[in-house]
Motif scaffolding. Structure first.
Motif, PDB file in Angstrom:
ATOM      1  N   GLU A  99       0.854  -1.184   0.000  1.00 24.04           N
ATOM      2  CA  GLU A  99       0.000   0.000   0.000  1.00 24.04           C
ATOM      3  C   GLU A  99       0.886   1.229   0.000  1.00 24.04           C
ATOM      4  OE1 GLU A  99      -3.480   2.008   2.679  1.00 24.04           O
ATOM      5  OE2 GLU A  99      -3.327  -0.176   2.606  1.00 24.04           O
ATOM      6  N   GLU A 100       0.639   2.118  -0.947  1.00 24.01           N
ATOM      7  CA  GLU A 100       1.422   3.337  -1.120  1.00 24.01           C
ATOM      8  C   GLU A 100       0.471   4.523  -1.240  1.00 24.01           C
ATOM      9  OE1 GLU A 100       5.598   2.814  -3.526  1.00 24.01           O
ATOM     10  OE2 GLU A 100       3.818   3.324  -4.647  1.00 24.01           O
ATOM     11  N   GLY A 155      -2.160   5.298   0.231  1.00 24.76           N
ATOM     12  CA  GLY A 155      -3.567   4.891   0.218  1.00 24.76           C
ATOM     13  C   GLY A 155      -3.979   4.068  -0.991  1.00 24.76           C
ATOM     14  N   VAL A 156      -3.029   3.744  -1.859  1.00 26.61           N
ATOM     15  CA  VAL A 156      -3.321   2.952  -3.062  1.00 26.61           C
ATOM     16  C   VAL A 156      -2.683   1.571  -2.909  1.00 26.61           C
ATOM     17  CG1 VAL A 156      -3.019   2.799  -5.565  1.00 26.61           C
ATOM     18  CG2 VAL A 156      -3.381   5.029  -4.492  1.00 26.61           C
ATOM     19  N   THR A 157      -3.475   0.546  -3.121  1.00 26.32           N
ATOM     20  CA  THR A 157      -2.959  -0.823  -3.036  1.00 26.32           C
ATOM     21  C   THR A 157      -2.563  -1.282  -4.439  1.00 26.32           C
ATOM     22  OG1 THR A 157      -4.442  -1.254  -1.191  1.00 26.32           O
ATOM     23  CG2 THR A 157      -3.521  -3.166  -2.303  1.00 26.32           C
ATOM     24  N   ARG A 158      -1.362  -1.846  -4.542  1.00 31.89           N
ATOM     25  CA  ARG A 158      -0.884  -2.350  -5.834  1.00 31.89           C
ATOM     26  C   ARG A 158       0.042  -3.525  -5.595  1.00 31.89           C
ATOM     27  NH1 ARG A 158       4.385  -1.253  -6.803  1.00 31.89           N
ATOM     28  NH2 ARG A 158       5.353   0.442  -5.657  1.00 31.89           N
ATOM     29  N   THR A 159       0.289  -4.299  -6.654  1.00 33.50           N
ATOM     30  CA  THR A 159       1.251  -5.396  -6.538  1.00 33.50           C
ATOM     31  C   THR A 159       2.660  -4.828  -6.677  1.00 33.50           C
ATOM     32  OG1 THR A 159       1.080  -5.843  -8.900  1.00 33.50           O
ATOM     33  CG2 THR A 159      -0.318  -7.147  -7.456  1.00 33.50           C
ATOM     34  N   LYS A 160       3.612  -5.516  -6.067  1.00 33.51           N
ATOM     35  CA  LYS A 160       5.011  -5.092  -6.167  1.00 33.51           C
ATOM     36  C   LYS A 160       5.506  -5.245  -7.594  1.00 33.51           C
ATOM     37  CE  LYS A 160       6.944  -6.114  -1.611  1.00 33.51           C
ATOM     38  NZ  LYS A 160       7.967  -6.932  -0.915  1.00 33.51           N
TER      39      LYS A 160
END
Length: 93
Positions: free
Chosen positions: A60-61, A63-68
């Protein structure tokens, strides 16, 4: 008496995986397992085939969740991701 293909596998020829013949599925499966195990990180490649590919970690970056991204993976995760790709390529060949 051995066939040429069996002789090549026994003698260590590993330029490509064995071909599937419907009536010899069990034999082909065992040869594919041996072929995969004889590659670099062979056990991980075989486990990728048996259990499915790596589930990419999520972060999570702001407030945004994403895959590495690949560059963000740990050394072990990178090896596993590479093994997943190798497993896919072996099967597709």
């Amino acid at each position: 008496m051995s066939t040429l293909a069996e002789f090549m596998i026994l003698s260590g020829a590993d330029n490509r995986p064995p071909m599937l013949e419907k009536h010899l599925y069990d034999s082909w499966k065992r040869k594919m397992e041996l072929y995969m195990q004889n590659r670099e990180h062979g056990r991980m490649i075989l486990e990728s085939v048996e259990h499915g590919p790596l589930i990419w970690p999520i972060i999570e970056e702001n407030g945004v969740t994403r895959t590495k991204k690949y560059e963000e993976l740990s050394v072990t995760e990178k090896i596993q991701a590479d093994c997943d790709l190798k497993a896919t390529n072996i099967i597709l060949q």
